[in-house]
Design a protein around this motif. Structure first.
Motif, PDB file in Angstrom:
ATOM      1  N   GLU A  96     -11.921 -22.473  56.478  1.00 20.97           N
ATOM      2  CA  GLU A  96     -12.360 -21.099  56.721  1.00 20.97           C
ATOM      3  C   GLU A  96     -11.366 -20.093  56.153  1.00 20.97           C
ATOM      4  O   GLU A  96     -11.761 -19.058  55.588  1.00 20.97           O
ATOM      5  N   SER A  97     -10.075 -20.395  56.299  1.00 19.14           N
ATOM      6  CA  SER A  97      -9.049 -19.505  55.757  1.00 19.14           C
ATOM      7  C   SER A  97      -9.129 -19.430  54.237  1.00 19.14           C
ATOM      8  O   SER A  97      -9.063 -18.339  53.655  1.00 19.14           O
ATOM      9  N   LEU A 113     -11.332 -27.664  59.471  1.00 16.79           N
ATOM     10  CA  LEU A 113     -12.288 -26.566  59.376  1.00 16.79           C
ATOM     11  C   LEU A 113     -11.587 -25.215  59.374  1.00 16.79           C
ATOM     12  O   LEU A 113     -11.989 -24.303  58.656  1.00 16.79           O
ATOM     13  N   LYS A 114     -10.528 -25.104  60.168  1.00 12.43           N
ATOM     14  CA  LYS A 114      -9.791 -23.844  60.215  1.00 12.43           C
ATOM     15  C   LYS A 114      -9.143 -23.552  58.869  1.00 12.43           C
ATOM     16  O   LYS A 114      -9.165 -22.405  58.391  1.00 12.43           O
ATOM     17  N   SER A 136     -19.232 -28.095  60.423  1.00 14.08           N
ATOM     18  CA  SER A 136     -18.856 -28.176  61.839  1.00 14.08           C
ATOM     19  C   SER A 136     -19.800 -29.052  62.649  1.00 14.08           C
ATOM     20  O   SER A 136     -19.587 -29.265  63.833  1.00 14.08           O
ATOM     21  N   ARG A 184     -19.364 -18.575  52.689  1.00  9.53           N
ATOM     22  CA  ARG A 184     -18.966 -18.424  54.092  1.00  9.53           C
ATOM     23  C   ARG A 184     -19.802 -19.293  55.033  1.00  9.53           C
ATOM     24  O   ARG A 184     -19.422 -19.502  56.187  1.00  9.53           O
ATOM     25  N   ILE A 208     -11.727 -20.060  52.374  1.00  2.00           N
ATOM     26  CA  ILE A 208     -12.999 -19.448  51.992  1.00  2.00           C
ATOM     27  C   ILE A 208     -12.920 -17.927  52.081  1.00  2.00           C
ATOM     28  O   ILE A 208     -13.399 -17.216  51.194  1.00  2.00           O
ATOM     29  N   GLU A 209     -12.319 -17.413  53.148  1.00  3.80           N
ATOM     30  CA  GLU A 209     -12.233 -15.965  53.301  1.00  3.80           C
ATOM     31  C   GLU A 209     -11.377 -15.356  52.196  1.00  3.80           C
ATOM     32  O   GLU A 209     -11.708 -14.289  51.652  1.00  3.80           O
ATOM     33  N   SER A 262     -20.440 -22.488  54.426  1.00  2.00           N
ATOM     34  CA  SER A 262     -20.050 -23.899  54.297  1.00  2.00           C
ATOM     35  C   SER A 262     -19.291 -24.454  55.505  1.00  2.00           C
ATOM     36  O   SER A 262     -19.557 -25.592  55.913  1.00  2.00           O
ATOM     37  N   PRO A 263     -18.348 -23.729  56.128  1.00  2.00           N
ATOM     38  CA  PRO A 263     -17.684 -24.301  57.302  1.00  2.00           C
ATOM     39  C   PRO A 263     -18.654 -24.567  58.454  1.00  2.00           C
ATOM     40  O   PRO A 263     -18.476 -25.524  59.221  1.00  2.00           O
ATOM     41  N   GLN A 264     -19.677 -23.723  58.599  1.00  2.00           N
ATOM     42  CA  GLN A 264     -20.658 -23.932  59.679  1.00  2.00           C
ATOM     43  C   GLN A 264     -21.462 -25.202  59.436  1.00  2.00           C
ATOM     44  O   GLN A 264     -21.839 -25.900  60.380  1.00  2.00           O
TER      45      GLN A 264
END
Length: 361
Positions: free
Chosen positions: A267-268, A263-264, A175, A168, A270-271, A170-172
């Motif tokens: 994130e999807s 990124l969106k 960014s 979770r 990854i969740e 990784s997207p940060q």
């Protein structure tokens, strides 16, 4: 002695028990031993136990069995040309294969400062190992961790939690906020290494000790092997995430230009992977076939979507392409490894069903 105070803290955080000190006679003090621990180690009145002073605030108590047998002792002589990396691999291999006592000495002369630094650093990552003697030409380690003191599920669920937190993050990192989150990812990676080594040690010990196997919550050697595969899958996911963090730190001065849409989507993905990873591990422990089976069905579509997200060479300039490719391939690899974990969990559940059916006949 180096690194022992922090190690003692890691070792005893989970097993902490508060007991009162009692006065015996005019000057002596005493503390009672936990009943379950004493019974597990077959202790009776009059038996001897070992008390090791680790630092000003810490004592370690062990039964006579820990490190007493010749089979528990591993001895190595190393030359001045032995590399620090080789010593780390040697010590980790000795740890996971169940050694309780390790004695490393110099063939000639003294152990080099780089060698001692590598050994001390490695010991700090091996839960239960503590340095009990260190001189210029000798390095002695003893294990103080009882594998029967906790269930395998406790360790695997901790490793799962760390894995999900790393995914979770990784997207940060992508960014453009790389530095802070990359350092956090690397710290979590160190924690995952400690848990993985401890988990493998306990698993290998349980394969040769039926009583320990049952104490740790397993019902068969097949379940132990399944646990080993799941732990390895989680560890590989953590390694991929840690590599991504390292790459981001190396390119910290790069102008990150990742699109918000990318990124969106990441994130999807990854969740979904994190949720399915949790369901798969839960299915392994509960024996419920529906959890890993449903996860497998969804993971095939997640895998296809992740593969499409990986940027093609030439889409963006230079090192940004590399970082993007590593990031999205890491997400894809996390999905693939989650699918493998789901398959192991489902096979374990099916094995349990067959075993219960046969026992019911």
């Amino acid at each position: 002695m180096f690194g022992t105070k922090g190690m003692a803290s890691v070792l005893f955080t989970k097993l902490m028990d508060i007991r009162k000190v009692h006065r015996v006679g005019r000057s002596s003090l005493s503390v009672t031993l936990p009943y379950k621990w004493a019974r597990r180690n077959a202790l009776q009145a009059g038996d001897e136990i070992h008390v090791q002073e680790i630092d000003d605030n810490t004592l370690v108590i062990s039964s006579n069995d820990i490190g007493s047998g010749s089979g528990d002792l591993r001895t190595f002589e190393v030359g001045s040309d032995t590399s620090p990396d080789h010593l780390r691999r040697l010590l980790i291999g000795t740890y996971v294969t169940g050694a309780n006592h390790v004695r490393i000495s110099a063939k000639k002369g003294e152990l080099r400062p780089a060698q001692l630094e590598a050994l001390n650093g490695c010991v700090s990552r091996l839960t239960g190992f503590l340095v009990i003697e260190q001189t210029d030409d000798l390095f002695v380690i003893q294990n103080f961790m009882d594998p029967s003191a906790s269930l395998f599920s406790d360790h695997l669920n901790q490793l799962l939690s760390i894995t999900q937190r790393m995914i979770r993050l990784s997207p940060q990192i992508l960014s453009g906020e790389g530095g802070q989150f990359s350092q956090k990812m690397i710290t979590l990676g160190d924690q995952s290494d400690r848990l993985y080594y401890l988990t493998v040690r306990f698993l290998l010990l349980s394969l040769s000790d039926r009583a320990l196997l049952l104490d740790m919550g397993f019902d068969s050697t097949q379940e132990v092997v399944g646990g080993r595969l799941i732990a390895k899958g989680l560890e590989e996911i953590c390694d991929r995430m840690e590599y991504l963090a390292d790459l981001a730190l190396q390119n910290d001065d790069t102008d990150w230009s990742f699109k918000k849409k990318q990124l969106k989507r990441a994130e999807s993905q990854i969740e979904r992977i994190c949720e399915l990873l949790g369901a798969s591990v839960e299915g392994y422990f509960s024996g419920a076939v529906d959890l890993p089976e449903a996860a497998l069905d969804e993971l095939y579509s997640v895998q296809r979507e992740s593969d499409v997200m990986i940027p093609k060479t030439g889409d963006t300039p230079g090192n940004i392409t590399e970082i993007q490719a590593v990031a999205f391939s890491s997400i894809s690899e996390a999905g693939r490894l989650t699918r493998m974990i789901s398959e192991v969990a489902m096979n374990n559940s099916l094995r349990r069903m067959r075993s219960n059916g046969e026992n019911g006949k």
